[in-house]
Motif scaffolding. Sequence first.
Motif, PDB file in Angstrom:
ATOM      1  N   ALA A  93       1.878   3.087  -3.134  1.00  0.00           N
ATOM      2  CA  ALA A  93       3.520   2.818  -3.197  1.00  0.00           C
ATOM      3  C   ALA A  93       3.794   2.141  -3.744  1.00  0.00           C
ATOM      4  O   ALA A  93       5.116   2.542  -3.966  1.00  0.00           O
ATOM      5  N   ARG A  94       3.511   0.942  -4.200  1.00  0.00           N
ATOM      6  CA  ARG A  94       3.955   0.003  -5.627  1.00  0.00           C
ATOM      7  C   ARG A  94       4.198   1.404  -7.224  1.00  0.00           C
ATOM      8  O   ARG A  94       5.455   0.973  -7.467  1.00  0.00           O
ATOM      9  N   GLN A  95       3.540   2.044  -7.652  1.00  0.00           N
ATOM     10  CA  GLN A  95       3.485   3.025  -8.169  1.00  0.00           C
ATOM     11  C   GLN A  95       4.381   4.123  -7.966  1.00  0.00           C
ATOM     12  O   GLN A  95       5.256   4.014  -9.259  1.00  0.00           O
ATOM     13  N   SER A  96       5.151   4.597  -6.892  1.00  0.00           N
ATOM     14  CA  SER A  96       6.057   5.398  -6.556  1.00  0.00           C
ATOM     15  C   SER A  96       7.699   4.720  -6.576  1.00  0.00           C
ATOM     16  O   SER A  96       8.657   4.987  -7.210  1.00  0.00           O
ATOM     17  N   ASP A  97       7.104   3.420  -5.799  1.00  0.00           N
ATOM     18  CA  ASP A  97       8.257   2.709  -6.345  1.00  0.00           C
ATOM     19  C   ASP A  97       8.728   2.681  -7.478  1.00  0.00           C
ATOM     20  O   ASP A  97      10.272   2.664  -8.237  1.00  0.00           O
ATOM     21  N   GLY A 141      12.729   8.330  -3.816  1.00  0.00           N
ATOM     22  CA  GLY A 141      11.107   7.729  -4.840  1.00  0.00           C
ATOM     23  C   GLY A 141      11.024   6.403  -3.211  1.00  0.00           C
ATOM     24  O   GLY A 141       9.865   6.181  -2.780  1.00  0.00           O
ATOM     25  N   VAL A 142      11.931   6.187  -2.437  1.00  0.00           N
ATOM     26  CA  VAL A 142      11.592   5.011  -1.356  1.00  0.00           C
ATOM     27  C   VAL A 142      10.963   6.193  -0.017  1.00  0.00           C
ATOM     28  O   VAL A 142       9.404   5.310   0.634  1.00  0.00           O
ATOM     29  N   SER A 146       7.269   6.833  -0.677  1.00  0.00           N
ATOM     30  CA  SER A 146       6.538   5.704  -1.015  1.00  0.00           C
ATOM     31  C   SER A 146       6.088   5.842   0.348  1.00  0.00           C
ATOM     32  O   SER A 146       5.381   5.533   0.963  1.00  0.00           O
ATOM     33  N   LEU A 184       2.348   6.243   2.012  1.00  0.00           N
ATOM     34  CA  LEU A 184       1.827   5.008   2.961  1.00  0.00           C
ATOM     35  C   LEU A 184       1.038   5.492   4.250  1.00  0.00           C
ATOM     36  O   LEU A 184      -0.092   5.233   4.538  1.00  0.00           O
TER      37      LEU A 184
END
Length: 105
Positions: free
Chosen positions: A15-19, A58-59, A62, A66
């Motif tokens: 999720a962090r990488q997607s953001d 992107g959000v 993510s 998730l």
Amino acid sequence: MSEIEKAAQDAVEAARQSDQYALVLAAMQAAQAQQTCRHQAPAPVRQSGSAGKWVAAGVGGSVFLLAVAVSAVAVAVSAVALTVCLLVLRSVWQDIQREREERRG
């Protein structure tokens, strides 16, 4: 570290990488838009909000990833619980069978 904890950590990292990817893409588009504006004659600029769309995509991606990761963890926990339940029931059944045999003879 258990497999569930590792899977949860991997999901959070994804999720962090997607953001981060969404922010990088938005920055690249903004830079391209600025370069395009510099090379063209001044004209009325109408912003379409493309950076916002990329950030939103992107959000959304993510959140989707998730949700998939949490679902996978839930399936894994369910499988472990079912396995433990079956093992306990098998043990109980074997105890009952032993008691019957001891009563018979």
